[in-house]
Design a protein around this motif. Structure first.
Motif, PDB file in Angstrom:
ATOM      1  N   ALA B  44      40.865  32.873  30.251  1.00 13.61           N
ATOM      2  CA  ALA B  44      42.167  32.694  29.633  1.00 13.61           C
ATOM      3  C   ALA B  44      42.124  31.672  28.499  1.00 13.61           C
ATOM      4  CB  ALA B  44      43.183  32.264  30.689  1.00 13.61           C
ATOM      5  N   VAL B  45      41.030  30.905  28.438  1.00 17.03           N
ATOM      6  CA  VAL B  45      40.993  29.828  27.453  1.00 17.03           C
ATOM      7  C   VAL B  45      41.130  30.335  26.010  1.00 17.03           C
ATOM      8  CG1 VAL B  45      39.508  28.061  26.450  1.00 17.03           C
ATOM      9  CG2 VAL B  45      39.824  28.161  28.907  1.00 17.03           C
ATOM     10  N   PRO B  46      40.357  31.376  25.615  1.00 16.81           N
ATOM     11  CA  PRO B  46      40.498  31.822  24.227  1.00 16.81           C
ATOM     12  C   PRO B  46      41.926  32.247  23.902  1.00 16.81           C
ATOM     13  CG  PRO B  46      38.594  32.835  25.253  1.00 16.81           C
ATOM     14  CD  PRO B  46      39.338  32.126  26.331  1.00 16.81           C
ATOM     15  N   GLY B 256      41.615  35.043  44.586  1.00 16.13           N
ATOM     16  CA  GLY B 256      41.386  34.415  43.296  1.00 16.13           C
ATOM     17  C   GLY B 256      42.585  34.581  42.380  1.00 16.13           C
ATOM     18  N   GLY B 257      43.172  35.797  42.392  1.00 17.58           N
ATOM     19  CA  GLY B 257      44.365  36.039  41.575  1.00 17.58           C
ATOM     20  C   GLY B 257      45.485  35.087  41.957  1.00 17.58           C
ATOM     21  N   VAL B 258      45.687  34.935  43.265  1.00 18.37           N
ATOM     22  CA  VAL B 258      46.760  34.052  43.735  1.00 18.37           C
ATOM     23  C   VAL B 258      46.461  32.608  43.346  1.00 18.37           C
ATOM     24  CG1 VAL B 258      47.879  33.124  45.796  1.00 18.37           C
ATOM     25  CG2 VAL B 258      47.381  35.570  45.633  1.00 18.37           C
ATOM     26  N   VAL B 282      48.327  30.731  29.452  1.00 20.03           N
ATOM     27  CA  VAL B 282      47.079  30.909  30.202  1.00 20.03           C
ATOM     28  C   VAL B 282      47.074  32.337  30.740  1.00 20.03           C
ATOM     29  CG1 VAL B 282      45.665  30.061  32.092  1.00 20.03           C
ATOM     30  CG2 VAL B 282      47.075  28.490  30.802  1.00 20.03           C
ATOM     31  N   ARG B 283      46.592  33.233  29.889  1.00 21.77           N
ATOM     32  CA  ARG B 283      46.694  34.659  30.211  1.00 21.77           C
ATOM     33  C   ARG B 283      45.350  35.284  29.883  1.00 21.77           C
ATOM     34  NH1 ARG B 283      51.525  35.336  27.308  1.00 21.77           N
ATOM     35  NH2 ARG B 283      50.040  35.635  25.644  1.00 21.77           N
ATOM     36  N   PRO B 284      44.539  35.563  30.893  1.00 19.09           N
ATOM     37  CA  PRO B 284      43.254  36.179  30.575  1.00 19.09           C
ATOM     38  C   PRO B 284      43.463  37.564  29.973  1.00 19.09           C
ATOM     39  CG  PRO B 284      43.612  36.151  32.947  1.00 19.09           C
ATOM     40  CD  PRO B 284      44.750  35.411  32.335  1.00 19.09           C
ATOM     41  N   GLY B 285      42.590  37.936  29.081  1.00 23.59           N
ATOM     42  CA  GLY B 285      42.702  39.243  28.451  1.00 23.59           C
ATOM     43  C   GLY B 285      42.526  40.356  29.463  1.00 23.59           C
ATOM     44  N   ILE B 292      36.198  41.144  35.559  1.00 30.05           N
ATOM     45  CA  ILE B 292      36.059  40.255  36.718  1.00 30.05           C
ATOM     46  C   ILE B 292      36.355  41.023  38.002  1.00 30.05           C
ATOM     47  CG2 ILE B 292      37.070  38.253  37.865  1.00 30.05           C
ATOM     48  CD1 ILE B 292      37.448  37.054  35.045  1.00 30.05           C
ATOM     49  N   THR B 293      37.425  41.818  37.967  1.00 28.70           N
ATOM     50  CA  THR B 293      37.819  42.543  39.169  1.00 28.70           C
ATOM     51  C   THR B 293      36.729  43.514  39.612  1.00 28.70           C
ATOM     52  OG1 THR B 293      39.976  42.515  38.138  1.00 28.70           O
ATOM     53  CG2 THR B 293      39.787  43.723  40.188  1.00 28.70           C
ATOM     54  N   LEU B 294      36.037  44.100  38.643  1.00 25.07           N
ATOM     55  CA  LEU B 294      34.995  45.055  39.018  1.00 25.07           C
ATOM     56  C   LEU B 294      33.661  44.360  39.265  1.00 25.07           C
ATOM     57  CD1 LEU B 294      35.785  47.998  36.587  1.00 25.07           C
ATOM     58  CD2 LEU B 294      36.311  47.785  39.020  1.00 25.07           C
ATOM     59  N   ALA B 295      33.375  43.351  38.441  1.00 21.49           N
ATOM     60  CA  ALA B 295      32.030  42.762  38.494  1.00 21.49           C
ATOM     61  C   ALA B 295      31.828  41.933  39.756  1.00 21.49           C
ATOM     62  CB  ALA B 295      31.779  41.901  37.262  1.00 21.49           C
ATOM     63  N   VAL B 296      32.873  41.234  40.199  1.00 16.98           N
ATOM     64  CA  VAL B 296      32.686  40.351  41.348  1.00 16.98           C
ATOM     65  C   VAL B 296      32.359  41.146  42.616  1.00 16.98           C
ATOM     66  CG1 VAL B 296      33.840  38.719  42.865  1.00 16.98           C
ATOM     67  CG2 VAL B 296      33.934  38.414  40.395  1.00 16.98           C
TER      68      VAL B 296
END
Lengths: 174, 749, 231
Positions: B44-46, B256-258, B282-285, B292-296
């Motif tokens: 979310a930083v960028p 993690g989402g929560v 603070v909103r990740p793309g 992230i949801t798939l890779a983790v």
């Protein structure tokens, strides 16, 4: 143990005199109970009559004890048949111990004590056999083990019976 | 189809596997959740910075051609200041008509004597520090607050001050707000820093994720053996295990989402490097979230499959393949060498490199750091292989490590990576920080601040600043631009001040009032200078002496004509800019704020800059402190996973421990063996970490062309932090160890 | 009874011990003389192992007394009991008693080293014991690399290496076949008799118990000392 077939088996390896037969038998199988000469000659004459052995030769000097015996073909067949046939397992269905326990229960005597003292007696014998086994050679060990396994089986029965005495008492006194 | 059924079966087991299954699932989910939350935050930083930049652009006065005053124009002038080291965005506004534009975040333009402030500045004004800032607003009444869309961040200090005296010469005339000028983005060095920060903070998280999905593996293994007993084949059990791992990881993603959603609410409370960020920014793309949801979960499955590589589930138990094979060095060296090879081409030219090189930097740094992970088992083997003897605890520990160095190495991996990364990053910081200090050339001993007073400020600015409480000395010059006759394109600076003030700009030995000095080779004695096109003229006197220029306290070189007031009457040159060097009582931290107040009283457009050496250093210190905090958080995470790992190892050996106690082993002996068993790999891990950290730091410094210098305090602090975390983990593992050593462990069958 | 108890090396008197609500021992008493081999028999779950743990000072009983050589074990603190186990007792368990990472030699030397014997001395004595138990050839191997019978003999060597006064053996042949079990028992009792160590042998197998001098039967947490009752 069938002495006749054991003799035949011993004769199959080589012809022997009656005296040699007894000595070979005692050495291998009869440690605790050696044969009488009477038994030896009675058995040999029975085998001779049935054609399973024959007199191979007579040493000079005469007398029955100087005869040398050899196995016949019929004798070899008989030994083979005997070895091939499994021994019938002994079912031990008529057990003195069982009778004692039931009678103790029926007469209100302490059956548990009876079982315990029997157990102690069994173990005493097992200890003795174990001691013999530890000091003895392989043959001695095998013979003692045979007895030990049987005694152990008895002991297991004693354990199980002790654990079920209450149930048995109910059935017996009902 | 069968495969799918098995996977679903595994997933069901993750939730229905009894208490054991649950514990494992929850542990994994929490671990993965923490990791995912950190990843989302990083992702979310960028976007957060973009949103910040967008709002910054939207509130900048619209550029363009010169405008004539009209009903829809507004005069705007910057009045930026600082308060206790925090920058304050100040804007002075004067509408020229009824339809004058209103900057974003304001409901209406403040009138003269009115001011609109940001919520954070309002807090300052309402706090005990208020009186130290209020004078800068010239007694204006606060009439409103600036709404979020007019602020870069929630903690930004900003004000819009109304004016009716602002003149067109000193201000910009605009008819609207919002620029579309593309922002320059991060400079190459800053870009490098950001990339390395990401790598250093996220790599241990990845290692942690890897460890988290292994939580509770022992029990899972036993369950799988039970499956084999009832007829499942090897591939089926593997699929079931994969399903179980994926299910736990998916739950972890949800956790993690929560966590991220909750943590986001805390973001506005934090200010780092003068940046604060709105929670909404603070909103990740979407892509990042998807990845992230798939890779983790995918990572979870891969890791559990890799972990099962050496394990064979047999119907009657779990067989671990012997790890007798000697560890080979060569492939373990490939990764770090590849990393160095990626970084090497950037040596010395990262400043001119393209934006694409950041991927190269990231990949190189990641590979280099992973080298610490791959080399660790080999190093442990190498060191421990020939060890013999020693006291009993030591012998037990060493033998255990000899049999299985991989498990211990895995536990220490996270620590090694975190420490190596921290050392590399902090080295880069220390190097860059030194560079900044050298660049400024400022000398805080000569002046604490430089006050720039725009024309119309008045000649008495120096006197008013000197009178400010806490100011020990103020010396200033009036500055005018002049054109030598005959060369209209050239500009010569003329400084007028007393001898003390002139001495700050040049070596004016034996100066007396009436003297003139020249420190600019392009000006000759007798040159005629004109001030402005139609302005007054003045001839450099023949008696003027040529002198050597001297760096001023700020570190600047000011060449020009230096005149004492008796030689050149500033009064006849019209309004002049004043430059004042102020020295303050070093024991009075508020003095600088009072200087700012005094300057603002002269004119709101005056700008006070603190002499920068300490300033830059302080900023860097802040961010370095922030990074240490980040490193500690990472280390705590890693420590938590280490603790779980150690406890699992202990539980596995519960019967053995109970047995050893039964035969009369002192509990202390066993405790020490556990301690050694952790300490040895950690020490070796730290040795590697220091090595790789220094290598990374050196590579990074080479890239920005800064001389490599090892800052041992950075190394010491990083290692000390890691050692502290390790000590905590070891201490925390002792009470459970004591419990496991009770004779109950003998009664397992 | 009391006369014997005074002479006995190890005496347990009316031990009671519960784990949670389940009583494991409910009034167990027995004595062990120096150098004698006593079998503790009984069905599984009868409390044999708990009795052994109490006798050896591994677990303190809830009530009752355990005395070793005139000292009351049941009153000792943890460290003191630990030291007693280390110096006076030896232990052989059913399985999982050898430290898997140490070699067999180091495992045997371990009790000596816990008593702070120098390593070289400890390992030399350990090697002698391995030879006596006919497992000299596995000294350099790890426990995972030897057969169950060899492992048990290594464990017996470990129990004997400190020249203990009492060896506690809890189903020492439980995980072995008859032949391996017989060999372990033969070596264990021979070595114990040779070193005048008493043996407390917990077993449910009569053939293993037959290596003892006498037996104590545990049933439902209570002992029945048959030989004593008879004499």
């Amino acid at each position: 143990m069938s002495i006749g077939q054991t003799f035949l088996g011993l004769l199959e390896s080589s012809p022997r005199h009656g005296y040699d037969l007894k000595r070979a038998y005692d050495e291998r199988f009869g440690r605790s109970r050696p044969l009488h000469f009477g038994q030896v000659y009675a058995t040999l004459s029975r085998l001779l009559k049935n054609g399973l052995v024959e007199v191979d030769g007579v040493e000079p000097g005469g007398g029955p004890e100087r005869k040398r015996y050899a196995i016949t073909d019929a004798g070899v067949t008989d030994v083979s048949r005997w070895l091939a046939q499994p021994e019938k397992p002994e079912p031990y269905l008529q057990s003195t111990l069982y009778a004692k326990v039931v009678l103790a229960l029926m007469t209100g005597r302490p059956a548990a004590d009876l079982l315990d003292s029997q157990r102690a007696e069994h173990l005493r014998l097992m200890r003795e056999l174990t001691r013999r086994k530890v000091d003895g050679d392989l043959a001695e060990q095998l013979i003692c083990d045979h007895a030990l396994f049987h005694l152990e089986a008895d002991l297991r029965w004693l354990e199980l019976t002790a654990a079920r005495l209450d149930d048995l008492a109910k059935e017996v006194t009902a | 189809m069968r495969g799918l059924t098995d996977l679903l079966m595994g997933a069901r087991l993750a939730f229905a596997g009894g208490r054991d299954g649950w514990t494992r699932t929850v542990l994994t989910a929490i671990g993965v959740g923490i990791g995912v939350a950190m990843l989302l935050l990083a992702a979310a930083v960028p976007a957060a910075l973009d949103a910040r930049t967008a709002r910054g652009d939207a509130r900048d006065p619209r550029g363009g051609q010169e405008l004539a005053a009209g009903p829809a124009t507004l005069l705007v002038a910057g009045a930026d200041t600082e308060f206790r080291g925090v920058p304050v965005r100040g804007v002075v506004l004067r509408p020229e008509g009824l339809r004058a534009p209103v900057p974003p975040g304001l409901a209406a333009l403040p009138r003269a004597g009115e001011v609109a402030v940001s919520p954070a500045l309002r807090d300052v004004l309402e706090s005990g520090d208020g009186p130290l800032f209020a004078p800068r607003l010239g007694g204006a009444r606060v009439v409103g607050t600036i709404a979020d869309e007019g602020l870069a961040g929630p903690r930004e200090l900003a004000f819009y001050l109304g004016s009716d005296t602002l003149s067109g010469e000193r201000a910009k005339r605009v008819d609207g707000f919002g620029t579309s000028v593309p922002s320059e983005g991060f400079g190459p060095v800053l870009m490098l820093l950001v990339v390395i920060i990401f790598v250093v903070l996220l790599l241990p998280i990845a290692v942690f994720l890897g460890a988290a999905v292994r939580f509770g593996g022992e029990r899972r293994d036993r369950r799988m053996a039970a499956f084999r007993l009832v007829g499942a084949d090897r591939r089926t059990t593997r699929r079931i295990a994969a399903g179980e791992a994926a299910a736990a990881a998916l739950l972890g993603v949800a956790v993690g989402g929560v966590l991220f959603a909750l943590g986001r609410q805390l973001v506005p409370l934090v200010t780092l490097w003068d940046l604060s960020v709105f929670a909404a920014d603070v909103r990740p793309g979407r892509t990042a979230v998807l990845v992230i949801t798939l890779a983790v979960p995918a990572l979870a499955v891969v890791v559990s499959m890799v972990a099962l590589r050496g394990v064979v589930f047999e119907p009657l138990g779990v067989v671990r393949r012997a790890t007798g094979a000697r560890r080979r060095l060569w492939w373990r060296l490939i990764l770090p060498l590849l990393g160095l090879a990626l970084l090497f081409p950037l040596f010395g030219n990262v400043r001119t490199a393209t934006a694409d090189s950041r991927y190269q930097v990231a990949a190189g740094a990641v590979l280099l750091l992973i080298g610490a992970v791959t080399l660790l088992p080999w190093l442990i083997d190498l060191v421990v292989r020939r060890m013999r003897g020693g006291a009993v605890p030591w012998q037990l520990a060493v033998r255990r490590l000899q049999v299985d160095s991989a498990t211990s190495a895995r536990l220490v991996n996270g620590i090694a990576v975190a420490v190596a990364g921290t050392i590399g990053l902090q080295m880069l910081f220390a190097g860059v920080q030194n560079e900044y200090r050298h660049d400024t050339g400022a000398d805080p001993g000569r002046a604490r601040a430089y006050v720039h007073v725009p024309p119309a400020g008045g000649i008495d600015a120096v006197a008013r600043l000197a009178a400010t409480p806490g100011v020990t000395r103020a010396s200033g010059t009036l500055q005018a631009d002049a054109t030598p006759a005959g060369t209209p394109d050239r500009i010569v600076e003329v400084y007028i001040g007393d001898c003390a003030a002139l001495a700050e700009l040049a070596y004016v030995d034996g100066c007396g009032d009436g003297d003139v000095f020249v420190s600019n080779e392009e000006v000759a004695v007798g040159d005629r200078l004109s001030f402005g096109a139609q302005g007054p003229q003045w001839t450099v006197p023949v008696a003027a002496r040529r002198v050597q220029v001297r760096l001023d306290p700020v570190g600047w070189t000011r060449r020009g004509v230096l005149a004492t007031p008796a030689a050149l009457d500033a009064g006849r040159l019209g309004p002049l800019t004043a430059g004042v060097y102020v020295r303050t009582d070093s024991t009075d931290p508020d003095a600088i704020e009072r200087v700012r107040n005094a300057a603002a009283a002269v004119t709101p457009l005056a700008y006070v800059s603190e002499v920068s050496e300490t300033e830059e250093a302080r900023r860097f210190t802040n961010i370095r402190r922030g990074l240490y905090i980040g490193a500690v958080v990472t280390l705590l995470l890693v420590g938590a996973s280490l603790l779980v790992g150690v406890l699992e190892q202990l539980r596995e050996r519960r019967r053995l421990l109970a047995m050893l106690v039964a035969v009369g082993t002192r509990r202390g002996t066993l405790a020490w063996s556990v301690v050694w068993q952790t300490v040895v790999p950690v020490l070796l891990g730290l040795v590697l970490a220091v090595g790789f950290g220094l290598a990374l730091g050196a590579a990074l410094l080479r890239m920005v062309s800064v001389t490599i210098s090892v800052s041992w305090d950075v190394v010491g602090l990083s290692v000390a932090l890691a050692a502290a975390v390790m000590a905590a983990v070891t201490l925390l593992s002792l009470p459970p160890l004591w419990r496991l050593m009770r004779p109950d462990g003998l009664r397992t069958e | 009874m009391s006369g014997r108890a005074e002479r006995a090396l190890l005496v347990a008197d009316d031990l009671r011990k519960s784990f949670g609500a389940t009583p494991a021992l409910d009034g167990a008493s027995m004595e062990v003389d120096a150098g004698e081999v006593v079998a503790v028999m009984g069905p599984s779950g009868s409390g044999k192992s708990t009795l052994l743990h109490c006798l050896a000072g591994i677990v303190p009983p809830d009530s009752g007394r355990v005395c070793y050589d005139g000292r009351e074990v049941s009153r000792m603190g943890d460290a003191e009991r630990s030291a007693l186990r280390r110096s006076q007792f030896g232990f052989v368990f059913q399985f999982g008693q050898l430290v898997p990472e140490l070699t067999c030699l180091e495992n045997v030397a371990l009790p000596l080293r816990l008593e702070r014997t120098r390593r070289r001395v400890a390992e030399r004595r350990a090697a002698e014991w391995l030879e006596r138990l006919e497992v000299g050839d596995v000294a350099a191997k790890r426990p995972g690399e030897v057969s169950g019978g060899q492992g048990q003999r290594v464990a017996v060597a470990r129990a004997l290496v400190t020249a203990p006064k009492v060896i506690f053996a809890d189903e020492p042949t439980g995980a072995l076949d008859s032949r391996g079990g017989e060999r372990v028992m033969r070596l264990l009792t021979a070595a114990a008799r040779e070193t005048r160590a008493a043996v407390v042998l917990v077993t449910h197998e009569a053939r293993v118990a037959a290596y003892s001098d006498r037996e104590v039967v545990v049933r439902d947490g209570r002992t029945r000392d048959l030989a004593r009752a008879a004499s």
